[in-house]
Design an enzyme around this catalytic site. Structure first.
Site, PDB file in Angstrom:
ATOM      1  N   GLY A 194      28.705 -62.519  15.959  1.00 38.68           N
ATOM      2  CA  GLY A 194      28.290 -62.336  17.349  1.00 38.68           C
ATOM      3  C   GLY A 194      29.348 -61.872  18.327  1.00 38.68           C
ATOM      4  N   GLU A 238      34.556 -66.244  21.121  1.00 37.50           N
ATOM      5  CA  GLU A 238      33.182 -66.599  20.758  1.00 37.50           C
ATOM      6  C   GLU A 238      32.181 -65.802  21.577  1.00 37.50           C
ATOM      7  OE1 GLU A 238      31.094 -67.850  18.946  1.00 37.50           O
ATOM      8  OE2 GLU A 238      31.597 -69.809  18.131  1.00 37.50           O
ATOM      9  N   ASP A 244      26.948 -73.001  22.761  1.00 44.04           N
ATOM     10  CA  ASP A 244      25.607 -73.548  22.985  1.00 44.04           C
ATOM     11  C   ASP A 244      25.689 -75.068  22.858  1.00 44.04           C
ATOM     12  OD1 ASP A 244      22.854 -73.911  23.094  1.00 44.04           O
ATOM     13  OD2 ASP A 244      22.472 -73.137  21.104  1.00 44.04           O
ATOM     14  N   THR A 245      25.517 -75.629  21.667  1.00 42.43           N
ATOM     15  CA  THR A 245      25.692 -77.074  21.503  1.00 42.43           C
ATOM     16  C   THR A 245      27.169 -77.444  21.529  1.00 42.43           C
ATOM     17  OG1 THR A 245      25.836 -76.905  19.095  1.00 42.43           O
ATOM     18  CG2 THR A 245      23.641 -77.254  20.028  1.00 42.43           C
ATOM     19  N   ASN A 271      28.959 -77.132  18.755  1.00 42.74           N
ATOM     20  CA  ASN A 271      29.314 -77.443  17.360  1.00 42.74           C
ATOM     21  C   ASN A 271      30.291 -76.432  16.773  1.00 42.74           C
ATOM     22  OD1 ASN A 271      27.754 -79.756  16.871  1.00 42.74           O
ATOM     23  ND2 ASN A 271      25.908 -78.535  16.547  1.00 42.74           N
ATOM     24  N   LYS A 309      26.140 -72.020  27.494  1.00 40.00           N
ATOM     25  CA  LYS A 309      24.870 -72.661  27.875  1.00 40.00           C
ATOM     26  C   LYS A 309      25.205 -74.118  28.153  1.00 40.00           C
ATOM     27  CE  LYS A 309      21.579 -70.203  24.916  1.00 40.00           C
ATOM     28  NZ  LYS A 309      20.774 -70.374  23.700  1.00 40.00           N
ATOM     29  N   ASP A 355      22.402 -61.781  18.488  1.00 39.95           N
ATOM     30  CA  ASP A 355      21.271 -61.265  17.723  1.00 39.95           C
ATOM     31  C   ASP A 355      20.048 -62.165  17.746  1.00 39.95           C
ATOM     32  OD1 ASP A 355      22.607 -63.290  16.021  1.00 39.95           O
ATOM     33  OD2 ASP A 355      21.095 -62.697  14.566  1.00 39.95           O
TER      34      ASP A 355
HETATM   35  P1  IMP Z   1      26.716 -73.757  18.900  1.00 39.03           P
HETATM   36  O1  IMP Z   1      27.429 -74.085  17.622  1.00 39.03           O
HETATM   37  O2  IMP Z   1      25.431 -74.522  19.028  1.00 39.03           O
HETATM   38  O3  IMP Z   1      27.576 -73.860  20.127  1.00 39.03           O
HETATM   39  O4  IMP Z   1      26.178 -72.284  18.760  1.00 39.03           O
HETATM   40  C1  IMP Z   1      26.991 -71.224  18.765  1.00 39.03           C
HETATM   41  C2  IMP Z   1      26.401 -70.067  17.988  1.00 39.03           C
HETATM   42  O5  IMP Z   1      24.971 -70.067  17.974  1.00 39.03           O
HETATM   43  C3  IMP Z   1      26.795 -68.784  18.642  1.00 39.03           C
HETATM   44  O6  IMP Z   1      28.039 -68.323  18.173  1.00 39.03           O
HETATM   45  C4  IMP Z   1      25.644 -67.861  18.316  1.00 39.03           C
HETATM   46  O7  IMP Z   1      25.864 -67.195  17.100  1.00 39.03           O
HETATM   47  C5  IMP Z   1      24.440 -68.770  18.190  1.00 39.03           C
HETATM   48  N1  IMP Z   1      23.628 -68.791  19.436  1.00 39.03           N
HETATM   49  C6  IMP Z   1      23.515 -69.807  20.324  1.00 39.03           C
HETATM   50  N2  IMP Z   1      22.685 -69.490  21.332  1.00 39.03           N
HETATM   51  C7  IMP Z   1      22.258 -68.232  21.082  1.00 39.03           C
HETATM   52  C8  IMP Z   1      21.381 -67.337  21.805  1.00 39.03           C
HETATM   53  O8  IMP Z   1      20.825 -67.608  22.865  1.00 39.03           O
HETATM   54  N3  IMP Z   1      21.197 -66.109  21.230  1.00 39.03           N
HETATM   55  C9  IMP Z   1      21.790 -65.734  20.053  1.00 39.03           C
HETATM   56  N4  IMP Z   1      22.626 -66.536  19.352  1.00 39.03           N
HETATM   57  C10 IMP Z   1      22.850 -67.780  19.869  1.00 39.03           C
HETATM   58 MG    MG Z   2      24.113 -65.761  15.686  1.00 48.59          MG
END
Ligand code: IMP
Ligand code: MG
Length: 177
Positions: A43, A99, A103-104, A106, A131, A159
């Site tokens: 991404g 990055e 989002d979360t 993680n 987010k 994506d």
């Molecule tokens: P986390 O581990 O939950 O913080 O998520 C991070 C990863 O989830 C990012 O690097 C993205 O690849 C994917 N992601 C989270 N939200 C979105 C979104 O709204 N659109 C597309 N990919 C997302």
């Molecule tokens: Mg992704």
């Protein structure tokens, strides 16, 4: 899915302006230093390419690949390392993890812990998006381009099922609004 179903959240012009601002800030903070950008595949490839070209320092680019979403639109919570960096490209270096979106939290928590083991001189995080409402961990994003609402967004590297990474703007699919 046709492109007409996508509404623009942040235009290509706004993105370019903001990324250049971040590049200037990073150039000031790291003046006279060399930076190792660790691009998180897939991404962050678009953001990394633009950010790297906005920074006025010597730069090396390394690539790491993790996956957490699979093809779903919600995080599975489990982070898998698919491609690692060579430890010697990190050791003793001033590293910035790049990055696409936090989002979360993680993924960034995993990446910070993982790359710390390779003993960088410093370790910071640049993210195109945050987010904030979805965060499940206390994470620090040192260089952030934009905060977004907890919608599933696409474009500028992000994506949906592997598609739409090539859109120059950030969009939301009409069905998810
Ligand atoms: P986390 O581990 O939950 O913080 O998520 C991070 C990863 O989830 C990012 O690097 C993205 O690849 C994917 N992601 C989270 N939200 C979105 C979104 O709204 N659109 C597309 N990919 C997302
Ligand atoms: Mg992704």
């Amino acid at each position: 899915m046709k492109q007409e179903n996508i509404t623009t959240l942040i235009s290509a012009e706004e993105i370019q302006k903001r990324v250049e601002e971040l590049g200037k800030k990073i150039s000031q903070d790291y003046a006279g230093k060399e930076i190792t950008l660790v691009c998180t595949l897939k991404g962050a490839f678009v953001f990394t390419a633009d950010l790297a070209r906005s920074i006025d320092c010597l730069i090396q680019c390394e690539f790491i690949r993790i996956s957490s979403y699979g093809d779903a639109t919600e995080s599975s919570g489990k982070v898998n390392l698919k491609l690692d960096v060579a430890p010697e490209t990190i050791e003793g270096k001033d590293v910035i993890i790049v990055e696409d979106i936090v989002d979360t939290g993680n993924s960034i928590k995993f990446l910070r812990e993982h790359l710390s083991r390779y003993q960088p001189a410093s370790l910071k995080v640049a993210s195109f998006l945050l987010k904030e409402e979805a965060l499940q961990h206390k994470v620090t994003v040192d260089y952030l381009a934009f905060k977004v609402d907890p919608l599933f967004v696409i474009g500028y590297g992000l994506d949906y099922q592997g598609y739409y990474r090539d859109l120059p703007y950030l969009g939301v699919m009409a069905s998810s609004e």
